[in-house]
Scaffold this active site. Sequence first.
Site, mmCIF file in Angstrom:
data_model
loop_
_atom_site.group_PDB
_atom_site.id
_atom_site.type_symbol
_atom_site.label_atom_id
_atom_site.label_comp_id
_atom_site.label_asym_id
_atom_site.label_seq_id
_atom_site.Cartn_x
_atom_site.Cartn_y
_atom_site.Cartn_z
ATOM 1 N N ASP A 296 9.145 1.841 0.346
ATOM 2 C CA ASP A 296 8.450 1.341 -0.567
ATOM 3 C C ASP A 296 7.663 2.498 -1.048
ATOM 4 O O ASP A 296 7.003 3.313 -0.313
ATOM 5 C CB ASP A 296 7.633 0.516 0.068
ATOM 6 C CG ASP A 296 7.402 -0.821 -0.798
ATOM 7 O OD1 ASP A 296 6.876 -0.586 -2.102
ATOM 8 O OD2 ASP A 296 7.469 -2.096 -0.455
ATOM 9 N N ASP B 12 6.560 0.125 -6.244
ATOM 10 C CA ASP B 12 5.589 -0.960 -6.343
ATOM 11 C C ASP B 12 5.032 -0.922 -7.742
ATOM 12 O O ASP B 12 4.502 0.168 -8.200
ATOM 13 C CB ASP B 12 4.455 -0.785 -5.325
ATOM 14 C CG ASP B 12 3.586 -1.956 -5.222
ATOM 15 O OD1 ASP B 12 4.256 -2.975 -4.754
ATOM 16 O OD2 ASP B 12 2.318 -1.790 -5.539
ATOM 17 N N GLU C 111 9.961 -2.565 -9.150
ATOM 18 C CA GLU C 111 9.074 -3.548 -9.368
ATOM 19 C C GLU C 111 8.259 -3.686 -10.608
ATOM 20 O O GLU C 111 7.484 -3.089 -10.613
ATOM 21 C CB GLU C 111 7.960 -3.956 -8.052
ATOM 22 C CG GLU C 111 7.598 -5.377 -7.998
ATOM 23 C CD GLU C 111 6.106 -5.707 -7.488
ATOM 24 O OE1 GLU C 111 5.727 -6.579 -6.928
ATOM 25 O OE2 GLU C 111 5.241 -4.641 -7.448
ATOM 26 N N HIS D 268 7.973 -10.930 -0.028
ATOM 27 C CA HIS D 268 6.827 -10.887 0.697
ATOM 28 C C HIS D 268 5.586 -11.509 -0.306
ATOM 29 O O HIS D 268 4.610 -11.664 0.317
ATOM 30 C CB HIS D 268 6.378 -9.621 1.270
ATOM 31 C CG HIS D 268 5.959 -8.704 0.273
ATOM 32 N ND1 HIS D 268 7.190 -8.095 -0.407
ATOM 33 C CD2 HIS D 268 4.960 -7.957 -0.083
ATOM 34 C CE1 HIS D 268 6.382 -7.294 -1.281
ATOM 35 N NE2 HIS D 268 5.236 -7.035 -1.072
ATOM 36 N N ASP D 269 5.835 -11.570 -1.626
ATOM 37 C CA ASP D 269 4.827 -12.104 -2.489
ATOM 38 C C ASP D 269 4.902 -13.385 -3.220
ATOM 39 O O ASP D 269 4.081 -14.005 -3.843
ATOM 40 C CB ASP D 269 4.735 -11.116 -3.645
ATOM 41 C CG ASP D 269 4.303 -9.621 -3.532
ATOM 42 O OD1 ASP D 269 3.569 -9.522 -2.361
ATOM 43 O OD2 ASP D 269 4.648 -8.748 -4.046
HETATM 44 C C1 NOJ Z 1 3.157 -5.499 -5.427
HETATM 45 C C2 NOJ Z 1 3.277 -5.760 -3.895
HETATM 46 O O1 NOJ Z 1 4.497 -6.454 -3.722
HETATM 47 C C3 NOJ Z 1 2.102 -6.670 -3.343
HETATM 48 O O2 NOJ Z 1 2.297 -7.123 -1.991
HETATM 49 C C4 NOJ Z 1 0.912 -5.788 -3.560
HETATM 50 O O3 NOJ Z 1 -0.090 -6.468 -3.325
HETATM 51 C C5 NOJ Z 1 0.825 -5.250 -5.041
HETATM 52 N N1 NOJ Z 1 1.826 -4.858 -5.598
HETATM 53 C C6 NOJ Z 1 -0.393 -4.202 -4.981
HETATM 54 O O4 NOJ Z 1 0.482 -3.113 -4.251
#
Ligand code: NOJ
Length: 554
Positions: free
Chosen positions: A98, A194, A251, A324-325
């Site tokens: 990541d 990210d 992302e 994970h989000d």
């Molecule tokens: C996206 C990540 O997947 C998430 O878990 C994170 O809180 C935010 N970006 C900030 O880095």
Amino acid sequence: MNKQWWKESVVYQVYPRSFHDSNGDGIGDIKGITQKLDYLKNLGIDVIWLSPVYKSPNDDNGYDISDYQAIMDEFGTMADWEELLKEVHNRDMKLIMDLVVNHSSDEHAWFMESRKSTDNPYRDYYIWRKEPNNWESTFSGSAWQYDEQTGEYFLHIFSKKQPDLNWENETLRNEIYSMMNWWLEKGIDGFRMDVINFISKAPGLPDAPNPEGKKYVGGGQYYINGPRIHDYLQEMNQKVLSSYDILTVGEMPGASVEDAKLYTDPSRNELNMVFTFEHMDLDSGPNGKWDLKPLELKDLKDNITKWQTGLHGVGWNSLYMNNHDQPRMVSRFGDDKEYRVESAKMLATFLHMLQGTPYVYQGEEIGMTNVRFDSIDDYKDIEILNMYKEKVLEGSEPHESVMESIYVKGRDNARTPMQWNASDNAGFTTGKPWIKVNPNYSDINAEQAVQDTNSIYHYYRKLIQLRKSNPIIVYGEYKLIDDANEQVYAYTRAYEDQKLLVLTNFSREVAEFQIRDNELTTGTLLIGNYEDVEENLESATIKLRPYEARVYIG
Ligand code: NOJ
């Protein structure tokens, strides 16, 4: 179409904090991951994406990095990480890391210098202003934090311990590129980046329009896909990525398919693929993710079709329905009770038969579900806790409805420990887990799933194997069919002289699908999630049972 290993791969995401704890401190760690590599190899996946394992004060579980070139103490040492990489490669798998460079931690040495004085050499690595604008942080409240030492505010789109880096600064950019090269020289196989489409901010950082007179407003239009984003990615490509045969995935909340063409068209030399958020937003109302709304199958069809046809022959899709989000996909899009096994397999079929690189999030392969903790005190995610504080403790929204949104959408749904077996704490740790285990682990766990040849786990294995032996699954052209059907999502794929017909019933009722002449009329069943499939393609009507999925090839 240009063939690439990363198009033919299946990626498995590991969220290290919740994967496997080797030393009993209640927190997953790197040695714990290494101990489970055979499980992943048996699943058949090709690539592991590790969520951040870098040094971090853990305000946002590692997405706040205080040293990009060191390992978080709770996760182990650099030697443990080297061992993990070696063992991954020994098993012919790959490892991607990541990359979190929209922001660092406020405990990063750069920020500690930056905040010291307005003329510090690192001042300009971050974004400072005498007065804040009206932007809102993704994690609630203002996106600006006042810092007493110099009497100015710094920008943080995420938590106040995640100050945004200033990509306008060339020295900073070069530091990031050399850090990336340092990891690539260690032998990693790529990066998941990210919120990488947030790194270019509009000059002047203007206030966002605020017709309703709110205290703070989004502001995303000034930093999502910002004015210099393509320059930065092309520069990164030229100075780092182009020297290696790697997988890169950005992302990208707020990226449209038109944006994604620009990001992933290989002739533009940016990234291999992006994570779109559009299909993740279809069950949200106008007030954002906590504003719950049922998913309409038609919206899903329209959206997926737009991405499948838009990127075909231009760029490349990444395929995911949870991470994970996001909440667990079987709870969100399937039925996590009566038809848990059927609907998890149906969703997997739907996703893995699309064109793009599939991502499996840990526990998805055994059908792990959302969780309902009674008390807000059992939740750990900063996004949930800040939102609860703002809406319930400081605002006027009732506890019950906010908890309901958390049960449906909260990120901790995906962060409960991986369920390995039916022993204490699901075999995740011998200590006290950092977040409670989902109580359903006695039924839903990997040991059970590996033993049961009819399990979701074995179905994923089969899906992954099919991809290896059928290039049509990777490269075939997608076409939506029977778009008016309110229960069945049906599509075809075409490649050379072959065709695939994918039928997925998204409902808990029996559904009908009419075979039409221009579709596949002779073919064999490649995979399905029910036994005893009687009809074949010669019947004019196919009846699909609740959450049934079938794939025919001909
Ligand atoms: C996206 C990540 O997947 C998430 O878990 C994170 O809180 C935010 N970006 C900030 O880095």
